[in-house]
Design a protein around this motif. Structure first.
Motif, PDB file in Angstrom:
ATOM      1  N   ALA A   1      28.474  38.452  39.384  1.00 38.18           N
ATOM      2  CA  ALA A   1      29.412  39.382  38.772  1.00 38.18           C
ATOM      3  C   ALA A   1      29.907  40.366  39.821  1.00 38.18           C
ATOM      4  CB  ALA A   1      28.738  40.131  37.618  1.00 38.18           C
ATOM      5  N   GLY A   2      31.215  40.546  39.900  1.00 42.42           N
ATOM      6  CA  GLY A   2      31.806  41.461  40.857  1.00 42.42           C
ATOM      7  C   GLY A   2      32.028  40.891  42.236  1.00 42.42           C
TER       8      GLY A   2
ATOM      9  N   GLY B   1      28.782  33.313  32.159  1.00 45.22           N
ATOM     10  CA  GLY B   1      28.031  34.200  31.281  1.00 45.22           C
ATOM     11  C   GLY B   1      27.049  33.384  30.445  1.00 45.22           C
TER      12      GLY B   1
ATOM     13  N   TYR C   1      27.103  35.023  37.513  1.00 44.21           N
ATOM     14  CA  TYR C   1      27.975  35.088  36.336  1.00 44.21           C
ATOM     15  C   TYR C   1      28.645  33.740  36.119  1.00 44.21           C
ATOM     16  CZ  TYR C   1      31.759  36.374  33.218  1.00 44.21           C
ATOM     17  OH  TYR C   1      32.627  36.425  32.162  1.00 44.21           O
TER      18      TYR C   1
ATOM     19  N   MET D   1      36.088  43.414  39.535  1.00 41.47           N
ATOM     20  CA  MET D   1      36.433  42.146  38.898  1.00 41.47           C
ATOM     21  C   MET D   1      35.835  40.978  39.687  1.00 41.47           C
ATOM     22  SD  MET D   1      38.234  40.603  36.427  1.00 41.47           S
ATOM     23  CE  MET D   1      39.379  41.861  35.847  1.00 41.47           C
ATOM     24  N   THR D   2      35.284  39.994  38.993  1.00 41.37           N
ATOM     25  CA  THR D   2      34.805  38.771  39.629  1.00 41.37           C
ATOM     26  C   THR D   2      36.012  37.888  39.925  1.00 41.37           C
ATOM     27  OG1 THR D   2      32.753  38.906  38.340  1.00 41.37           O
ATOM     28  CG2 THR D   2      33.268  36.787  39.371  1.00 41.37           C
TER      29      THR D   2
ATOM     30  N   ALA E   1      36.650  34.849  29.010  1.00 40.53           N
ATOM     31  CA  ALA E   1      35.662  35.399  29.936  1.00 40.53           C
ATOM     32  C   ALA E   1      36.115  35.270  31.389  1.00 40.53           C
ATOM     33  CB  ALA E   1      34.316  34.693  29.755  1.00 40.53           C
ATOM     34  N   MET E   2      36.852  34.187  31.684  1.00 44.15           N
ATOM     35  CA  MET E   2      37.290  33.902  33.051  1.00 44.15           C
ATOM     36  C   MET E   2      38.745  33.474  32.982  1.00 44.15           C
ATOM     37  SD  MET E   2      35.258  34.059  35.794  1.00 44.15           S
ATOM     38  CE  MET E   2      35.435  33.784  37.553  1.00 44.15           C
TER      39      MET E   2
ATOM     40  N   GLY F   1      41.268  40.693  28.563  1.00 45.74           N
ATOM     41  CA  GLY F   1      39.998  41.364  28.816  1.00 45.74           C
ATOM     42  C   GLY F   1      38.934  40.536  29.497  1.00 45.74           C
ATOM     43  N   PRO F   2      39.300  39.683  30.479  1.00 43.28           N
ATOM     44  CA  PRO F   2      38.279  38.864  31.136  1.00 43.28           C
ATOM     45  C   PRO F   2      37.409  39.685  32.080  1.00 43.28           C
ATOM     46  CG  PRO F   2      40.344  38.637  32.303  1.00 43.28           C
ATOM     47  CD  PRO F   2      40.627  39.496  31.091  1.00 43.28           C
ATOM     48  N   LYS F   3      36.238  39.138  32.380  1.00 45.03           N
ATOM     49  CA  LYS F   3      35.385  39.750  33.397  1.00 45.03           C
ATOM     50  C   LYS F   3      35.669  39.172  34.776  1.00 45.03           C
ATOM     51  CE  LYS F   3      31.586  40.916  30.268  1.00 45.03           C
ATOM     52  NZ  LYS F   3      30.147  40.743  29.960  1.00 45.03           N
ATOM     53  N   GLY F   4      36.410  38.065  34.802  1.00 46.25           N
ATOM     54  CA  GLY F   4      36.720  37.436  36.075  1.00 46.25           C
ATOM     55  C   GLY F   4      38.052  36.726  36.019  1.00 46.25           C
TER      56      GLY F   4
END
Length: 260
Positions: A32-33, A67, A7, A206-207, A97-98, A173-176
């Motif tokens: 990711a994760g 991403g 990711y 969460m990353t 995103a981060m 709302g980030p993924k990491g």
């Protein structure tokens, strides 16, 4: 780890300020994760690495991908060391995103806890206030601060301020999350509060990329530990390998000093 699984991917990252080498060809991939702990002596380039990923620090050469977004030096810039990073997409996208959480909280002192968390979703994402506040209240409950929504930052402990900062980052709302020494200014009891939140986020998938000197946290919670020293990633692997059986002399010296 395959490139397709990454990711966050950093390739041959070089940062120099004048004659001072801060990062010299660092490679790093984060799935990711995954939770990755960055450890190493002060001045090794850990915070600079996070700031490059977040678009806050210029870099001389290399490539960063989060991403589908990429960050790279401007190939047309005439300024060598100070080449300005250019997004192949808006810089705000990579920060959403981060997300990033800083050592010194950086809360707005004139806003309440709730106000700090809703500010960016309303102003940057254009969310209706009602929606932003509903999300913020959920996030404050998630970090154990639902009852402090109306407090001002000066009324909070350091650990509470840092948990508000985490909630504020999550509101986008980030993924990491990139976490830069977020417990270094806290006493042991408050560190436990903040690290507990990170461990909960890890369990939720969460990353996380965490710069830390909390070796116990790295051993307990990280999937992988990366050692940065003198601008290089000198060793990496699972915690039981890097922390308990380090191969590099520089890693052995650092851990001996930290754990003494």
């Amino acid at each position: 780890m395959s490139v397709a699984a990454a990711y966050l991917e950093i390739e041959q990252l070089v940062v120099r300020f004048g004659d001072r080498r801060v990062l010299e060809g660092v490679d790093l991939s984060v799935s990711a994760g995954e939770t990755v702990a960055l450890i190493g002596p002060s001045g090794g380039g850990k915070s600079t690495l996070l700031r490059c990923v977040n678009g806050l620090c210029p870099f001389r050469s290399g490539r960063i991908r989060v991403g589908e977004l990429e960050l790279a030096p401007d190939p047309h810039s005439l300024r060598d060391e100070a080449a300005v990073p250019q997004m192949l997409g808006p810089v705000g996208d990579i920060r959403r995103a981060m997300g990033m959480v800083f050592q010194d909280f950086q809360l707005f002192p004139h806003l309440s806890v709730l106000g700090n968390v809703v500010e960016a979703p309303i102003r940057v994402l254009g969310q209706p206030r009602e929606q932003a506040e509903a999300t913020a209240i959920e996030l404050l409950a998630r970090v154990g601060l639902a009852d402090r929504r109306d407090a001002k930052p000066h009324q909070l402990s350091g650990g509470q301020k840092q948990r508000v900062a985490i909630a504020r980052a999550l509101a986008m709302g980030p993924k990491g999350l990139l976490c830069d020494e977020i417990t270094s200014a806290l006493d042991p009891a408050l560190k436990h509060e903040v690290l507990g939140v990170l461990e909960d986020l890890k369990q939720e998938g969460m990353t996380l990329v965490v710069v830390t000197h909390e070796i116990g946290f790295a051993r307990r919670s990280a999937d992988r530990v990366v050692v940065l020293a003198d601008g290089l990633a000198i060793e990496q692997g699972p915690p039981e390998q890097v922390i308990d059986a380090p191969q590099e002399k520089r890693t052995q010296e650092f851990l001996r000093n930290v754990l003494a």
